[in-house]
Write a protein that holds these residues in place. Structure first.
Motif, PDB file in Angstrom:
ATOM      1  N   ALA A 303       0.865  -1.181   0.000  1.00 27.11           N
ATOM      2  CA  ALA A 303       0.000   0.000   0.000  1.00 27.11           C
ATOM      3  C   ALA A 303       0.901   1.231   0.000  1.00 27.11           C
ATOM      4  O   ALA A 303       1.911   1.265   0.708  1.00 27.11           O
ATOM      5  N   ARG A 304       0.532   2.234  -0.786  1.00 24.73           N
ATOM      6  CA  ARG A 304       1.396   3.406  -0.965  1.00 24.73           C
ATOM      7  C   ARG A 304       0.641   4.696  -0.629  1.00 24.73           C
ATOM      8  O   ARG A 304      -0.588   4.754  -0.760  1.00 24.73           O
ATOM      9  N   ILE A 305       1.409   5.702  -0.245  1.00 21.27           N
ATOM     10  CA  ILE A 305       0.843   7.016   0.052  1.00 21.27           C
ATOM     11  C   ILE A 305       1.157   7.949  -1.110  1.00 21.27           C
ATOM     12  O   ILE A 305       2.319   8.300  -1.333  1.00 21.27           O
ATOM     13  N   TYR A 306       0.137   8.298  -1.857  1.00 18.01           N
ATOM     14  CA  TYR A 306       0.242   9.284  -2.944  1.00 18.01           C
ATOM     15  C   TYR A 306      -0.720  10.431  -2.610  1.00 18.01           C
ATOM     16  O   TYR A 306      -1.903  10.308  -2.876  1.00 18.01           O
ATOM     17  N   TYR A 307      -0.290  11.430  -1.894  1.00 19.08           N
ATOM     18  CA  TYR A 307       1.049  11.957  -1.693  1.00 19.08           C
ATOM     19  C   TYR A 307       1.146  12.403  -0.235  1.00 19.08           C
ATOM     20  O   TYR A 307       0.162  12.932   0.307  1.00 19.08           O
ATOM     21  N   PRO A 308       2.322  12.259   0.415  1.00 19.74           N
ATOM     22  CA  PRO A 308       2.390  12.505   1.858  1.00 19.74           C
ATOM     23  C   PRO A 308       2.613  13.948   2.266  1.00 19.74           C
ATOM     24  O   PRO A 308       2.427  14.286   3.440  1.00 19.74           O
ATOM     25  N   VAL A 309       3.022  14.814   1.316  1.00 19.19           N
ATOM     26  CA  VAL A 309       3.368  16.203   1.648  1.00 19.19           C
ATOM     27  C   VAL A 309       2.860  17.127   0.553  1.00 19.19           C
ATOM     28  O   VAL A 309       3.045  16.830  -0.636  1.00 19.19           O
ATOM     29  N   PRO A 310       2.204  18.248   0.894  1.00 18.61           N
ATOM     30  CA  PRO A 310       1.862  19.233  -0.145  1.00 18.61           C
ATOM     31  C   PRO A 310       3.127  19.698  -0.863  1.00 18.61           C
ATOM     32  O   PRO A 310       4.165  19.916  -0.225  1.00 18.61           O
ATOM     33  N   ILE A 311       3.056  19.846  -2.159  1.00 18.18           N
ATOM     34  CA  ILE A 311       4.250  20.232  -2.922  1.00 18.18           C
ATOM     35  C   ILE A 311       4.922  21.478  -2.356  1.00 18.18           C
ATOM     36  O   ILE A 311       6.148  21.492  -2.179  1.00 18.18           O
ATOM     37  N   PRO A 312       4.177  22.576  -2.042  1.00 17.56           N
ATOM     38  CA  PRO A 312       4.877  23.767  -1.549  1.00 17.56           C
ATOM     39  C   PRO A 312       5.522  23.585  -0.175  1.00 17.56           C
ATOM     40  O   PRO A 312       6.307  24.438   0.246  1.00 17.56           O
ATOM     41  N   ALA A 313       5.239  22.467   0.517  1.00 17.55           N
ATOM     42  CA  ALA A 313       5.851  22.204   1.817  1.00 17.55           C
ATOM     43  C   ALA A 313       7.082  21.316   1.709  1.00 17.55           C
ATOM     44  O   ALA A 313       7.704  21.000   2.726  1.00 17.55           O
ATOM     45  N   THR A 314       7.456  20.924   0.488  1.00 16.81           N
ATOM     46  CA  THR A 314       8.628  20.066   0.309  1.00 16.81           C
ATOM     47  C   THR A 314       9.912  20.897   0.309  1.00 16.81           C
ATOM     48  O   THR A 314       9.890  22.099   0.023  1.00 16.81           O
ATOM     49  N   PRO A 315      11.055  20.282   0.609  1.00 17.90           N
ATOM     50  CA  PRO A 315      12.314  21.041   0.651  1.00 17.90           C
ATOM     51  C   PRO A 315      12.623  21.774  -0.649  1.00 17.90           C
ATOM     52  O   PRO A 315      13.187  22.882  -0.627  1.00 17.90           O
ATOM     53  N   ALA A 316      12.277  21.194  -1.786  1.00 22.90           N
ATOM     54  CA  ALA A 316      12.600  21.819  -3.070  1.00 22.90           C
ATOM     55  C   ALA A 316      11.965  23.192  -3.223  1.00 22.90           C
ATOM     56  O   ALA A 316      12.491  24.050  -3.944  1.00 22.90           O
ATOM     57  N   TYR A 317      10.841  23.405  -2.557  1.00 26.39           N
ATOM     58  CA  TYR A 317      10.099  24.655  -2.749  1.00 26.39           C
ATOM     59  C   TYR A 317      10.412  25.718  -1.701  1.00 26.39           C
ATOM     60  O   TYR A 317       9.781  26.779  -1.686  1.00 26.39           O
ATOM     61  N   ARG A 318      11.397  25.450  -0.850  1.00 23.85           N
ATOM     62  CA  ARG A 318      11.782  26.464   0.140  1.00 23.85           C
ATOM     63  C   ARG A 318      12.408  27.684  -0.518  1.00 23.85           C
ATOM     64  O   ARG A 318      12.374  28.788   0.027  1.00 23.85           O
ATOM     65  N   THR A 319      13.003  27.483  -1.688  1.00 23.42           N
ATOM     66  CA  THR A 319      13.635  28.607  -2.390  1.00 23.42           C
ATOM     67  C   THR A 319      12.905  28.938  -3.693  1.00 23.42           C
ATOM     68  O   THR A 319      13.435  29.697  -4.509  1.00 23.42           O
TER      69      THR A 319
END
Length: 370
Positions: A303-319
């Motif tokens: 069983a998989r989690i799609y998706y566990p984190v909102p995109i703007p809350a991911t590390p890539a979007y900090r900058t």
């Protein structure tokens, strides 16, 4: 282990690929052209342009549609990251708008609210998540009223429909992915579909290094996003079975829902009126989701989690520069969603085993040991 996805490859698939290998014509060529024509006819658009992945399809589609620096593009924060990444790569600004909690797709009312608050919005990318069409009647009306480019991200929705019309045929352009977890696969691959001749021509130039034909007279600064004949041969064979494969997915989903309806702490997926769900993923909401996932994996059920984190809350979007928010429904979905196996390779006994394992955990019963 019951896998979350399992590509179904037939003797016909193998024969098509072997025919290409025997020909020696492995790069983009006749098989790609045949796949493009068949896929456009299936979706109901005038043109299709094959690509190396769903992500490169999205990148080329946005550039071909004229999305550029400082343009605002409405996107959902609850999806695979490629959707908003493609906007950022165009040096445009993602405007993250929250989802409808029933369908996990863009909420048209929240989209309209965002259009009133944000300036310079140029486009909407609507994602048909998990195989379910978004509210395309409302979203098309908003795009027309505000003079916006509408792009459909149908990477998970091959054959899905809304009000009798296949997704991918509503917007100015749409993209599909043929990754192995999708409803049909080419191993890796993607497709842009559109009925806009100018957009199709520019997309084809971008995908083919900026050249038209075999010359080296570059018309645009393009990319090498081409699909191979090998991939196209597999895709063409699989496309012929897509409707049948989708019906198996729908039967599997119906069996799961029948057995999970009424289980405490579980909300099964919906199919709103007018929608035809093709269940790329069968996604429930579950109380104590993480513990349920661990229990299922312990029982040999992936069983998989799609998706566990909102995109703007991911590390890539900090900058990354973006706009929009808040996203309470996305945040709640990230805490609750869990996708269960639903692919056509499952038998009824496996479907029942999955449902029983979920029921047993949620009701506090002892899980059956396997």
């Amino acid at each position: 282990m019951i896998p979350i996805a399992r590509p179904l490859l037939t003797e016909e698939d193998t024969a098509h690929v072997l025919e290409v290998l025997a020909s020696g014509q492995l790069a983009a060529g006749e098989w790609v052209e045949r796949f493009e024509a068949a896929f456009a006819a299936y979706i109901g658009t005038r043109f299709a342009v094959a690509t190396s992945s769903g992500t490169t399809a999205l990148e080329a589609a946005l550039e071909a549609a004229g999305i550029g620096p400082e343009d605002r593009v409405i996107v959902p924060p609850f999806t695979f990251g490629a959707t908003s990444n493609a906007v950022v790569h165009r040096r445009a600004v993602p405007v993250f708008v929250d989802i409808d909690p029933l369908t996990f797709t863009l909420d048209p009312q929240r989209v309209e609210d965002a259009l009133r608050r944000h300036r310079n919005v140029r486009a909407i990318i609507v994602v048909h998540l998990y195989g379910l069409a978004a509210r395309m009647d409302a979203l098309c009306e908003l795009a027309a009223r505000y003079d916006l480019i509408l792009i459909e991200d149908a990477a998970q929705a091959h054959g899905a429909a809304y009000l009798g019309r296949r997704v991918g045929s509503f917007g100015h352009a749409a993209i599909f992915s043929f990754y192995p977890t999708k409803n049909i696969t080419t191993g890796e691959g993607g497709m842009i579909v559109t009925s806009d001749e100018a957009l199709a021509r520019r997309a084809r130039l971008l995908v083919h290094a900026g050249v038209n034909g075999a010359s080296y007279d570059y018309e645009v600064v393009g990319y090498n996003f081409r699909m191979t004949n090998v991939a196209a041969a597999l895709g063409l064979s699989q496309l012929r079975r897509l409707d049948g494969l989708n019906e198996v997915r729908r039967r599997n989903a119906a069996r799961l829902s029948e057995r999970l309806c009424g289980v405490p702490g579980v909300v099964v997926p919906v199919e709103p009126p007018g929608a035809y769900h093709v269940y790329n993923q069968y996604t429930i909401r579950a109380a104590d989701r993480d513990a349920l996932q661990r229990a299922l994996v312990g029982q040999g059920i992936q069983a998989r989690i799609y998706y566990p984190v909102p995109i703007p809350a991911t590390p890539a979007y900090r900058t990354v520069r973006y706009e929009g928010g808040p996203w309470p429904e996305t945040e709640r979905a990230c805490r609750e969603v869990l996708s269960l196996p639903v692919h056509p390779g499952l038998g009824e006994e496996e479907i029942d085993r999955i449902a029983e394992a979920v029921r047993a955990f949620m009701t506090g019963e002892t899980l059956v040991q396997v």
